[in-house]
Design an enzyme around this catalytic site. Structure first.
Site, PDB file in Angstrom:
ATOM      1  CG  ASP A  47       6.248   5.256  -3.500  1.00 24.45           C
ATOM      2  OD1 ASP A  47       6.149   6.392  -4.014  1.00 24.45           O
ATOM      3  OD2 ASP A  47       5.710   4.952  -2.434  1.00 24.45           O
ATOM      4  CG  ASP A  67       2.092   6.752 -11.760  1.00 23.86           C
ATOM      5  OD1 ASP A  67       1.103   6.189 -11.239  1.00 23.86           O
ATOM      6  OD2 ASP A  67       2.064   7.915 -12.191  1.00 23.86           O
ATOM      7  CG  ASN A  93      -0.035   1.337   1.015  1.00 26.06           C
ATOM      8  OD1 ASN A  93      -0.733   1.616   1.982  1.00 26.06           O
ATOM      9  ND2 ASN A  93       0.968   2.124   0.609  1.00 26.06           N
ATOM     10  CE1 TYR A 157      -8.767   7.874   0.162  1.00 28.17           C
ATOM     11  CE2 TYR A 157     -10.148   8.170   2.113  1.00 28.17           C
ATOM     12  CZ  TYR A 157      -9.025   7.621   1.495  1.00 28.17           C
ATOM     13  OH  TYR A 157      -8.182   6.824   2.227  1.00 28.17           O
ATOM     14  CE  LYS A 161      -8.422   4.448  -0.304  1.00 24.65           C
ATOM     15  NZ  LYS A 161      -7.293   3.591  -0.706  1.00 24.65           N
ATOM     16  CB  THR A 192       0.738   8.462   6.926  1.00 27.28           C
ATOM     17  OG1 THR A 192      -0.335   9.189   6.306  1.00 27.28           O
ATOM     18  CG2 THR A 192       0.229   7.148   7.476  1.00 27.28           C
TER      19      THR A 192
HETATM   20  N1  LIG Z   1      -3.320   7.529   6.595  1.00 27.65           N
HETATM   21  C1  LIG Z   1      -4.635   7.337   6.802  1.00 27.65           C
HETATM   22  O1  LIG Z   1      -5.252   7.916   7.718  1.00 27.65           O
HETATM   23  C2  LIG Z   1      -5.390   6.380   5.916  1.00 27.65           C
HETATM   24  C3  LIG Z   1      -6.680   6.018   6.310  1.00 27.65           C
HETATM   25  C4  LIG Z   1      -7.399   5.145   5.507  1.00 27.65           C
HETATM   26  C5  LIG Z   1      -6.835   4.630   4.357  1.00 27.65           C
HETATM   27  N2  LIG Z   1      -5.579   5.005   3.998  1.00 27.65           N
HETATM   28  C6  LIG Z   1      -5.048   4.448   2.753  1.00 27.65           C
HETATM   29  O2  LIG Z   1      -3.786   3.851   2.998  1.00 27.65           O
HETATM   30  C7  LIG Z   1      -2.941   4.008   1.856  1.00 27.65           C
HETATM   31  C8  LIG Z   1      -1.621   4.649   2.270  1.00 27.65           C
HETATM   32  O3  LIG Z   1      -1.899   5.887   2.916  1.00 27.65           O
HETATM   33  P1  LIG Z   1      -0.747   6.758   3.611  1.00 27.65           P
HETATM   34  O4  LIG Z   1      -1.433   7.629   4.607  1.00 27.65           O
HETATM   35  O5  LIG Z   1       0.382   5.901   4.026  1.00 27.65           O
HETATM   36  O6  LIG Z   1      -0.293   7.680   2.363  1.00 27.65           O
HETATM   37  P2  LIG Z   1       1.009   8.584   2.147  1.00 27.65           P
HETATM   38  O7  LIG Z   1       0.566   9.690   1.261  1.00 27.65           O
HETATM   39  O8  LIG Z   1       1.652   8.937   3.452  1.00 27.65           O
HETATM   40  O9  LIG Z   1       1.967   7.604   1.341  1.00 27.65           O
HETATM   41  C9  LIG Z   1       1.500   7.090   0.118  1.00 27.65           C
HETATM   42  C10 LIG Z   1       2.649   6.527  -0.698  1.00 27.65           C
HETATM   43  O10 LIG Z   1       2.077   6.096  -1.943  1.00 27.65           O
HETATM   44  C11 LIG Z   1       2.848   6.634  -3.010  1.00 27.65           C
HETATM   45  N3  LIG Z   1       1.979   6.831  -4.184  1.00 27.65           N
HETATM   46  C12 LIG Z   1       0.962   7.702  -4.334  1.00 27.65           C
HETATM   47  N4  LIG Z   1       0.440   7.608  -5.570  1.00 27.65           N
HETATM   48  C13 LIG Z   1       1.143   6.620  -6.203  1.00 27.65           C
HETATM   49  C14 LIG Z   1       1.081   6.068  -7.503  1.00 27.65           C
HETATM   50  N5  LIG Z   1       0.219   6.513  -8.425  1.00 27.65           N
HETATM   51  N6  LIG Z   1       1.948   5.075  -7.814  1.00 27.65           N
HETATM   52  C15 LIG Z   1       2.850   4.630  -6.910  1.00 27.65           C
HETATM   53  N7  LIG Z   1       2.965   5.124  -5.667  1.00 27.65           N
HETATM   54  C16 LIG Z   1       2.116   6.124  -5.321  1.00 27.65           C
HETATM   55  C17 LIG Z   1       3.402   7.936  -2.486  1.00 27.65           C
HETATM   56  O11 LIG Z   1       4.557   8.348  -3.208  1.00 27.65           O
HETATM   57  C18 LIG Z   1       3.717   7.569  -1.030  1.00 27.65           C
HETATM   58  O12 LIG Z   1       4.998   7.009  -0.884  1.00 27.65           O
HETATM   59  C19 LIG Z   1      -3.760   4.811   0.834  1.00 27.65           C
HETATM   60  O13 LIG Z   1      -4.400   3.931  -0.058  1.00 27.65           O
HETATM   61  C20 LIG Z   1      -4.780   5.512   1.701  1.00 27.65           C
HETATM   62  O14 LIG Z   1      -5.956   5.860   1.000  1.00 27.65           O
HETATM   63  C21 LIG Z   1      -4.848   5.873   4.744  1.00 27.65           C
END
Ligand SMILES: NC(=O)c1ccc[n+]([C@@H]2O[C@H](COP(=O)([O-])OP(=O)(O)OC[C@H]3O[C@@H](n4cnc5c(N)ncnc54)[C@H](O)[C@@H]3O)[C@@H](O)[C@H]2O)c1
Length: 255
Positions: A47, A67, A93, A157, A161, A192
């Site tokens: 992360d 990253d 993720n 977005y 996806k 989240t």
């Molecule tokens: N939360 C939702 O409602 C939801 C719905 C559909 C899909 N998703 C997908 O699930 C995944 C996680 O979502 P979330 O809500 O937990 O996000 P979040 O923003 O709460 O957490 C994301 C994590 O990813 C890390 N991150 C971001 N960019 C990064 C990079 N370039 N390199 C390394 N780490 C990186 C961030 O530091 C953070 O710790 C994402 O791919 C998101 O698109 C989330």
């Protein structure tokens, strides 16, 4: 192959397997890392969050600064995760979801950045991981229901996806013969830190965010652990015959 005589606890047992979870410092990734640890896997979280080491330790995992858009950093993180052993499990993720806004105003830079993180970098992680999965394995990519249906103000977005789902199917064909299963999860809205941050302006405008998050047929708020349980299924031997699948986990909202 796991046979009919294999018990449920054996089917979800990940003892001895190495796992790498991107974006696992918080949100969905952290919940997934926690469940993988509980199932016995040796989990490394990559992360860009500065406190990743401490956050991962709280989950029982190892944290490395990474990253995912930096392929050298991804290689180094996977090397750290595997420590000369094959990689068995990768959860792709990490992703970003800033609101695009009206497509007539979206800049090229914005669209490019969205696709770079959510598609190109996920691709790189899958490729680098597949090259280290010498004993077969399982890759789970995080897609979204936004990639299944249209919606205003999230065009970039949604496109990113939908691409994740397409890659999942293509990779499943290519990597299946090497014993690597590739699946995706398409979550509905999950509570989240990232979602709370995105929705803060709407909350300030009077919208009941919690009600919004629970606005689905089963009427419960999407929690990161709902996604973690689906991920555990997909990486475990319960899903031995599941590949190229997009598992929608949204409380029925797209049904
Ligand atoms: N939360 C939702 O409602 C939801 C719905 C559909 C899909 N998703 C997908 O699930 C995944 C996680 O979502 P979330 O809500 O937990 O996000 P979040 O923003 O709460 O957490 C994301 C994590 O990813 C890390 N991150 C971001 N960019 C990064 C990079 N370039 N390199 C390394 N780490 C990186 C961030 O530091 C953070 O710790 C994402 O791919 C998101 O698109 C989330």
């Amino acid at each position: 192959m796991a046979g009919m005589e294999t018990s449920v606890s054996e089917l979800v047992d990940l003892e001895g397997r190495t796992a790498f979870v991107t974006g696992g410092a918080k949100g969905i990734g952290a919940a997934i890392a926690r469940r993988l640890v509980e199932a016995g896997a040796d989990v490394t979280v990559g992360d860009l969050e500065p406190g990743v080491a401490g956050l991962a330790e709280d989950l029982g995992a190892t944290g490395v600064s990474c990253d995912i858009t930096d392929t050298d950093a991804v290689r180094a993180a996977l090397d750290a995760a595997s420590a000369d052993r094959p990689v068995d499990i990768v959860v792709n993720n990490a992703g970003i979801f800033p609101t695009t806004g009206p497509m007539v105003h979206a800049t090229d830079e914005f669209v490019q950045r969205m696709l770079d993180v959510n598609v190109r970098a996920q691709y790189s992680v899958a490729r680098e991981a597949a090259n280290r999965m010498t004993g077969g394995g399982s890759i789970v990519n995080l897609a979204s229901i936004a990639g299944l249906r249209g919606g205003a103000n999230i065009s970039a977005y949604s496109a990113s996806k939908a691409a994740v789902m397409a890659l999942t199917r293509a990779f499943a064909h290519e990597l299946g013969p090497r014993g690597i299963r590739v699946n995706a999860i398409a979550p509905g809205i999950i509570d989240t830190p990232g979602v709370q941050e995105q929705m803060a302006p709407l909350r300030a405008g009077g919208l009941d965010i919690d009600r919004q998050i629970a606005a689905n047929p089963v009427g419960i708020a999407g929690h990161p652990d709902h996604i973690a349980r689906a991920a555990l299924f997909l990486v475990s031997d319960l899903a031995e015959f599941v590949s190229g699948h997009v598992l929608v986990v949204d409380g029925g909202s797209t049904a």
